[in-house]
Design a protein around this motif. Structure first.
Motif, PDB file in Angstrom:
ATOM      1  N   VAL A 140      -5.353  13.627   1.650  1.00  0.00           N
ATOM      2  CA  VAL A 140      -5.008  12.473   0.826  1.00  0.00           C
ATOM      3  C   VAL A 140      -5.294  12.781  -0.639  1.00  0.00           C
ATOM      4  O   VAL A 140      -6.417  13.139  -1.009  1.00  0.00           O
ATOM      5  N   ALA A 198      -4.553   6.971  -2.742  1.00  0.00           N
ATOM      6  CA  ALA A 198      -4.142   5.840  -1.907  1.00  0.00           C
ATOM      7  C   ALA A 198      -4.359   4.556  -2.682  1.00  0.00           C
ATOM      8  O   ALA A 198      -5.305   4.437  -3.469  1.00  0.00           O
ATOM      9  N   VAL A 202       0.274   5.845   0.137  1.00  0.00           N
ATOM     10  CA  VAL A 202      -0.671   6.961   0.201  1.00  0.00           C
ATOM     11  C   VAL A 202       0.072   8.258  -0.097  1.00  0.00           C
ATOM     12  O   VAL A 202       1.212   8.446   0.338  1.00  0.00           O
ATOM     13  N   ASP A 235       0.848  -1.188   0.000  1.00  0.00           N
ATOM     14  CA  ASP A 235       0.000   0.000   0.000  1.00  0.00           C
ATOM     15  C   ASP A 235       0.886   1.240   0.000  1.00  0.00           C
ATOM     16  O   ASP A 235       2.036   1.197   0.443  1.00  0.00           O
TER      17      ASP A 235
END
Length: 289
Positions: free
Chosen positions: A213, A216, A205, A203
């Motif tokens: 954000v 992501a 972000v 992952d």
């Protein structure tokens, strides 16, 4: 499936011998031409000492297997020893119980073998003693695998109940996340493998100068190690940012990856491909660490 972390090596190695039917029993010596009277030391009946009788078909073996199998809802009817072991390994249980189910066949056959040797050389070992020793080994395994579990019961049914309801306490560590320079994007990456190696995911972000954000991504990748997953996460994050022309600051909590790029650590063999691709990408776009 035989190699369980926290289980003594002698037990693990013994289940390998059992799986290959390499125990030094009377029927095994016959293969080499030794003829002798055969007597089973695991029960009072004058049965022939064979591999399946000792470990799986004798009265004592059935009592021990039934005691532990019944709590898992597994029946011995129509199963061979290998089938019963595989049934245990693949039992549908919560993840916290998988290690116990994986280790249990090894511990059972080890204690049955110890009972046979004890009876043969003058030490009477009861079936209840075998069950007690199996439970003790499993209790020790849980203490090693779950050190934060304060009270580990010895009783098999209570141990299953505790493990089914066990929720590990979360450890929270405060960290400082600094905002990036205006016009820049800060990227945080992570990668993990269940089993190391095993099923893996990554992952990353992206956040702007206000901490919002921007993008992501979380996805599963091919099976590998934790280090491979960390390197793959960095690679995917860098590729996404370059495709969208972001000026980026990249953060990874993997010391291995950090040290590799800083040149203070030799690149591990299993991440060479990712590291070379990342370095090529950094050279092409004139990116510096």
């Amino acid at each position: 499936m035989m190699w369980v972390k926290g289980l003594p090596f002698k037990i693990t190695f013994f289940i390998l011998k059992v799986w290959r039917n390499k125990l030094p029993l009377d029927n095994y010596f016959r293969w080499f031409g030794y003829l002798m009277d055969s007597r089973c030391w695991c029960c009072a009946n004058l049965e022939e000492e064979t591999f399946h009788h000792l470990i799986f078909r004798s009265y004592a073996a059935k009592k021990v297997w039934h005691y532990f199998l019944s709590w898992a809802g597994i029946s011995l009817e129509g199963l061979s020893l290998h089938q019963a072991i595989v049934r245990y390994w693949t039992a549908s249980v919560v993840p916290r119980l998988q290690t116990i189910m994986q280790a249990l066949p090894s511990v059972i056959v080890w204690e049955l073998w110890k009972r046979r040797n004890g009876n043969k050389y003058g030490e009477a070992v009861t079936i209840n003693s075998v069950i007690f020793q199996v439970s003790s080994s499993l209790q020790s395994l849980v203490k090693i695998r779950k050190p934060r579990l304060q009270k580990v019961p010895h009783n098999w049914s209570e141990l299953l109940l505790v493990m089914e309801n066990y929720t590990p306490a979360l450890k929270i560590t405060k960290v400082i996340w600094e905002y990036p320079t205006p016009g820049w994007i800060k990227v945080n990456t992570d990668g993990a493998s269940r089993g190391n190696p095993g099923r893996s995911s990554i992952d990353f972000v992206l956040r702007n100068e206000e901490g919002d954000v921007v993008y992501a991504c979380v996805k599963e990748i091919h099976e590998g190690t934790n280090t491979e997953a960390e390197a793959k996460a960095v690679f995917e994050a860098l590729k996404y940012c370059l495709n969208h022309h972001y000026m980026l600051i990249l953060h990874t909590h993997s010391m291995v990856i950090k040290n590799v790029f800083e040149g203070s650590w030799t690149c591990p063999w299993n991440v060479v491909v990712y590291v070379e691709e990342i370095k090529e990408m950094m050279t092409r776009y004139n990116i510096q660490i």
